[in-house]
Scaffold this motif. Structure first.
Motif, PDB file in Angstrom:
ATOM      1  N   GLN A 100      -1.864  -4.785   6.061  1.00  0.00           N
ATOM      2  CA  GLN A 100      -0.902  -3.677   6.060  1.00  0.00           C
ATOM      3  C   GLN A 100      -1.681  -2.402   6.378  1.00  0.00           C
ATOM      4  O   GLN A 100      -2.190  -1.731   5.473  1.00  0.00           O
ATOM      5  CB  GLN A 100      -0.208  -3.566   4.700  1.00  0.00           C
ATOM      6  N   PRO A 101      -1.828  -2.078   7.648  1.00  0.00           N
ATOM      7  CA  PRO A 101      -2.726  -0.998   8.043  1.00  0.00           C
ATOM      8  C   PRO A 101      -2.288   0.377   7.526  1.00  0.00           C
ATOM      9  O   PRO A 101      -1.194   0.848   7.836  1.00  0.00           O
ATOM     10  CB  PRO A 101      -2.721  -1.037   9.565  1.00  0.00           C
ATOM     11  N   LEU A 102      -3.167   0.990   6.766  1.00  0.00           N
ATOM     12  CA  LEU A 102      -2.887   2.317   6.219  1.00  0.00           C
ATOM     13  C   LEU A 102      -2.656   3.339   7.320  1.00  0.00           C
ATOM     14  O   LEU A 102      -1.844   4.252   7.167  1.00  0.00           O
ATOM     15  CB  LEU A 102      -4.040   2.777   5.316  1.00  0.00           C
ATOM     16  N   VAL A 103      -3.370   3.202   8.442  1.00  0.00           N
ATOM     17  CA  VAL A 103      -3.262   4.206   9.494  1.00  0.00           C
ATOM     18  C   VAL A 103      -1.828   4.308  10.035  1.00  0.00           C
ATOM     19  O   VAL A 103      -1.375   5.394  10.392  1.00  0.00           O
ATOM     20  CB  VAL A 103      -4.297   3.951  10.616  1.00  0.00           C
ATOM     21  N   LEU A 104      -1.082   3.208  10.066  1.00  0.00           N
ATOM     22  CA  LEU A 104       0.318   3.276  10.499  1.00  0.00           C
ATOM     23  C   LEU A 104       1.167   4.016   9.478  1.00  0.00           C
ATOM     24  O   LEU A 104       2.059   4.793   9.841  1.00  0.00           O
ATOM     25  CB  LEU A 104       0.883   1.875  10.733  1.00  0.00           C
ATOM     26  N   LEU A 105       0.897   3.787   8.201  1.00  0.00           N
ATOM     27  CA  LEU A 105       1.633   4.501   7.154  1.00  0.00           C
ATOM     28  C   LEU A 105       1.324   5.997   7.217  1.00  0.00           C
ATOM     29  O   LEU A 105       2.228   6.842   7.086  1.00  0.00           O
ATOM     30  CB  LEU A 105       1.262   3.951   5.774  1.00  0.00           C
ATOM     31  N   GLU A 106       0.060   6.325   7.429  1.00  0.00           N
ATOM     32  CA  GLU A 106      -0.352   7.728   7.479  1.00  0.00           C
ATOM     33  C   GLU A 106       0.244   8.425   8.694  1.00  0.00           C
ATOM     34  O   GLU A 106       0.767   9.546   8.585  1.00  0.00           O
ATOM     35  CB  GLU A 106      -1.882   7.807   7.493  1.00  0.00           C
ATOM     36  N   ASN A 110       0.853  -1.184   0.000  1.00  0.00           N
ATOM     37  CA  ASN A 110       0.000   0.000   0.000  1.00  0.00           C
ATOM     38  C   ASN A 110       0.888   1.232   0.000  1.00  0.00           C
ATOM     39  O   ASN A 110       2.045   1.183   0.430  1.00  0.00           O
ATOM     40  CB  ASN A 110      -0.877   0.036   1.265  1.00  0.00           C
ATOM     41  N   GLY A 111       0.331   2.325  -0.426  1.00  0.00           N
ATOM     42  CA  GLY A 111       1.056   3.583  -0.378  1.00  0.00           C
ATOM     43  C   GLY A 111       0.154   4.677   0.146  1.00  0.00           C
ATOM     44  O   GLY A 111      -1.069   4.548   0.143  1.00  0.00           O
ATOM     45  N   VAL A 112       0.763   5.730   0.622  1.00  0.00           N
ATOM     46  CA  VAL A 112       0.014   6.914   1.044  1.00  0.00           C
ATOM     47  C   VAL A 112       0.681   8.134   0.442  1.00  0.00           C
ATOM     48  O   VAL A 112       1.859   8.095   0.077  1.00  0.00           O
ATOM     49  CB  VAL A 112      -0.058   7.048   2.588  1.00  0.00           C
ATOM     50  N   ASP A 113      -0.065   9.204   0.340  1.00  0.00           N
ATOM     51  CA  ASP A 113       0.449  10.469  -0.158  1.00  0.00           C
ATOM     52  C   ASP A 113       1.273  11.114   0.960  1.00  0.00           C
ATOM     53  O   ASP A 113       0.736  11.761   1.861  1.00  0.00           O
ATOM     54  CB  ASP A 113      -0.718  11.370  -0.572  1.00  0.00           C
ATOM     55  N   ILE A 114       2.580  10.900   0.905  1.00  0.00           N
ATOM     56  CA  ILE A 114       3.452  11.350   1.995  1.00  0.00           C
ATOM     57  C   ILE A 114       3.350  12.854   2.210  1.00  0.00           C
ATOM     58  O   ILE A 114       3.248  13.325   3.341  1.00  0.00           O
ATOM     59  CB  ILE A 114       4.914  10.930   1.725  1.00  0.00           C
TER      60      ILE A 114
END
Length: 200
Positions: free
Chosen positions: A150-156, A42-46
């Motif tokens: 792969q929890p998005l909230v940790l990436l965010e 997964n990816g997030v807008d850093i």
């Protein structure tokens, strides 16, 4: 049955894609060929999350969990951990961001636990909010889940510069501590704990 379906799918697949390395171990046990495996995380807008403006630092220490109020998120372990933390941080503020309507009986049990532990003035169930709005209010993000991918909230949270504490499920360890041999090695972004262990 699940094993048979997996083996049939893996034998006929040209490519086998997963979110994180831990899944590949299970896939290989079910017959997946390593030569056909790849990871697309997964990816997030850093930049979007790095731009989160966090509030004044003179607020009480604030710890939050972002997730639905359901058993798999193990909200009760989070509440028990908050009770222990409050013993050494009396001004602690605890927030739970997430929908409460999926399992009303479990939500009531969580409310009862908050009252039993005397945390009514400390723990707030905030309901569903926009992620960046929630991240702007907190100092540490906690995830006590019994299961995750792969929890998005940790990436965010990581992109917003917020340290995380999460249980050792799914890709949580990989997200918080990094992958073996990753370059550049960025260092830990928090801590990983065993399941259902409030003291940890």
């Amino acid at each position: 049955a699940f094993s048979a379906y997996s083996r049939a799918a893996y034998e006929s697949a040209n490519r086998i894609v997963t979110l994180y390395g831990g899944n590949q171990t299970m896939q290989q046990r079910e017959g997946a060929s390593p030569t056909r495996m790849t990871i697309i995380p997964n990816g997030v807008d850093i930049e979007r999350y790095a731009a989160v403006r966090r509030g004044a630092r003179n607020h009480p220490p604030t710890v939050a969990l972002m997730g639905r109020v359901v058993p798999v998120k193990d909200i009760k372990t989070f509440v028990r951990a908050a009770a222990q933390l409050r013993e050494i941080m009396p001004r602690l503020r605890v927030q739970i961001f997430g929908a409460r309507d999926e399992d009303p009986a479990y939500a009531r049990e969580c409310d009862d636990l908050v009252r039993f532990l005397g945390l009514e003035d400390c723990v707030e169930f905030k309901g569903h909010v926009e992620t960046r709005e929630a991240l702007a209010q907190i100092d540490v993000l906690v995830l006590t889940s019994l299961s995750e991918a792969q929890p998005l909230v940790l990436l965010e949270a990581g992109a917003a510069g917020i340290p995380c504490v999460a249980t050792d499920v799914g890709a949580c360890r990989e997200i918080i501590l990094g992958r073996p041999g990753e370059y550049p090695a960025l260092g830990a972004g928090g801590f990983v704990t065993p399941l259902a262990n409030p003291r940890a």
